[in-house]
Design a protein around this motif. Structure first.
Motif, PDB file in Angstrom:
ATOM      1  N   ARG A  21     -14.116  83.138  76.375  1.00 35.41           N
ATOM      2  CA  ARG A  21     -14.133  83.812  75.076  1.00 35.41           C
ATOM      3  C   ARG A  21     -15.257  84.831  75.105  1.00 35.41           C
ATOM      4  N   GLY A  22     -14.910  86.078  75.035  1.00 38.33           N
ATOM      5  CA  GLY A  22     -15.910  87.136  75.048  1.00 38.33           C
ATOM      6  C   GLY A  22     -16.115  87.712  76.439  1.00 38.33           C
ATOM      7  N   ALA A  23     -16.971  88.709  76.503  1.00 37.48           N
ATOM      8  CA  ALA A  23     -17.252  89.393  77.766  1.00 37.48           C
ATOM      9  C   ALA A  23     -18.697  89.855  77.756  1.00 37.48           C
ATOM     10  N   ALA A 262     -16.379  79.913  82.197  1.00 35.14           N
ATOM     11  CA  ALA A 262     -17.355  79.380  81.243  1.00 35.14           C
ATOM     12  C   ALA A 262     -17.150  80.021  79.872  1.00 35.14           C
ATOM     13  N   ASP A 263     -17.778  79.411  78.870  1.00 33.91           N
ATOM     14  CA  ASP A 263     -17.736  79.919  77.507  1.00 33.91           C
ATOM     15  C   ASP A 263     -19.016  80.702  77.255  1.00 33.91           C
ATOM     16  N   LEU A 264     -18.886  81.978  76.936  1.00 39.84           N
ATOM     17  CA  LEU A 264     -20.067  82.826  76.766  1.00 39.84           C
ATOM     18  C   LEU A 264     -20.895  82.412  75.565  1.00 39.84           C
ATOM     19  N   ARG A 265     -20.279  81.894  74.534  1.00 37.38           N
ATOM     20  CA  ARG A 265     -20.996  81.541  73.310  1.00 37.38           C
ATOM     21  C   ARG A 265     -21.407  80.076  73.254  1.00 37.38           C
ATOM     22  N   ARG A 266     -21.201  79.342  74.321  1.00 37.41           N
ATOM     23  CA  ARG A 266     -21.615  77.946  74.335  1.00 37.41           C
ATOM     24  C   ARG A 266     -23.106  77.858  74.601  1.00 37.41           C
ATOM     25  N   ARG A 267     -23.798  77.058  73.806  1.00 37.52           N
ATOM     26  CA  ARG A 267     -25.241  76.916  73.963  1.00 37.52           C
ATOM     27  C   ARG A 267     -25.547  76.064  75.190  1.00 37.52           C
ATOM     28  N   THR A 268     -26.460  76.550  75.993  1.00 37.05           N
ATOM     29  CA  THR A 268     -26.861  75.831  77.203  1.00 37.05           C
ATOM     30  C   THR A 268     -28.355  75.571  77.146  1.00 37.05           C
ATOM     31  N   ASP A 269     -28.740  74.311  77.224  1.00 42.96           N
ATOM     32  CA  ASP A 269     -30.145  73.900  77.222  1.00 42.96           C
ATOM     33  C   ASP A 269     -30.490  73.292  78.580  1.00 42.96           C
ATOM     34  N   LEU A 270     -31.763  73.367  78.923  1.00 37.85           N
ATOM     35  CA  LEU A 270     -32.217  72.761  80.165  1.00 37.85           C
ATOM     36  C   LEU A 270     -32.159  71.243  80.053  1.00 37.85           C
TER      37      LEU A 270
END
Length: 331
Positions: A21-23, A262-270
């Protein structure tokens, strides 16, 4: 740097990474900048996410971007802008129709050559058998193959020219539609720009190349798989194709495109790393009853010690009040 000059640079879309979703788009801009000046990079789409803007300097050591923000400029539209776009659309439509007519004529020639085939002359029952002109048939077949090869090559060129003409017509029609609907009452044209503040520029005219990266919604890609296998073969061929759809207000023709699942707007945390101990497991030590004294314990009776000497007690050794005993003696 607030008092420096401001330069306007045009940008070109270089690469796009399409996500589920998104670019994520990558633009390049170059130009000269003076010390203490700012750069305004134009050409950004109106659908970009302002919080995703990133900028960095390429091939110029010592120069870096200290600030990057999105700005929307407004400018009056020329009265004849829509009329000029309309004439451009009409011209491209005529050019598309001319290419389509040439393509149709080429298809007619291909069908005409494909219809050539040897036909034996009619023979009556009383006529003797004649020898077949095999050499003439082979010459005709060679002529048909050679002619069709040239016609199909020209047909492929016309098909490509027709696709380019249709694409140019679509882009021009989209521009005309936007010019006709963008605030027609005020006749104002908006343009999204990126304002960059550069640090480390020493010369009066330093040539700098800048890379902009930003995210846009309205883009998606769908995978298509095709498996080819011939009967009797021990292997096959798997093809993966990607169908891309986007409404980002940008033209992706001639741009390097990559795909990600992958999902561009998905939040990724360490991830939170836990400690790992190697060796034999030992029993936990028994809890101890002793505790450290609380902080400030020495200052708890500081006010009492500073109050002065200790007052005399009102009771005597025998438990009677001294003042009362003195009163009895007077009696």
């Amino acid at each position: 740097m607030t008092g420096g000059s401001e330069e306007r640079w045009e940008s070109a879309l270089d690469a796009v990474v399409v996500y589920a979703r998104g670019a994520l788009c990558r633009r390049l801009a170059r130009g000269t900048v003076s010390p203490g000046g700012r750069v305004v990079v134009t050409g950004l789409p109106r659908s970009l996410d302002p919080g995703s803007l990133r900028a960095r300097v390429l091939d110029t050591p010592g120069v870096r971007v200290t600030e990057a923000r999105v700005k929307v400029d407004a400018a009056p539209v020329a009265p004849g802008a829509a009329e000029g776009l309309g004439r451009e659309v009409e011209r491209l439509r005529d050019a598309r129709e001319a290419v389509e007519a040439r393509r149709d004529r080429q298809l007619g020639l291909v069908k005409e050559i494909e219809g050539l085939h040897p036909v034996a002359p009619g023979r009556k029952r009383e006529d003797p058998h004649r020898r077949s002109p095999v050499e003439a048939w082979l010459e005709l077949a060679d002529f048909v193959d050679e002619r069709l090869t040239g016609l199909h090559a020209r047909l492929a060129e016309l098909e490509e020219e027709l696709r380019e003409a249709e694409h140019a017509l679509t882009v021009a029609a989209e521009r005309l539609a936007r010019a006709s609907t963008d605030a027609p009452a005020a006749h104002v044209r908006t343009e999204v720009c990126a304002v960059l503040t550069l640090d480390g520029v020493e010369d009066a005219a330093t040539h700098v190349r800048v890379e902009l990266e930003y995210g846009v919604p309205g883009a998606v890609w769908v995978p298509t798989y095709r498996l080819t296998h011939h009967q009797g073969d021990g292997s096959g061929r798997l093809l993966l194709r990607a169908s891309v759809a986007q409404r980002t207000d940008e033209d992706w023709t001639g741009v390097r495109i990559a795909f990600s699942t992958a999902d561009l707007r998905r939040r990724t945390d360490l991830p939170r790393l836990r400690s790992v101990r190697l060796g034999r497991r030992q029993a936990a030590p028994a809890p101890s009853g002793w505790r450290e004294p609380p902080a400030g314990l020495a200052d708890l009776f500081a006010g009492y010690d500073a109050a002065g000497p200790r007052p005399a007690t009102a009771f005597g050794p025998g438990g009677a009040v001294a003042g009362a005993a003195a009163a009895d003696d007077d009696w």
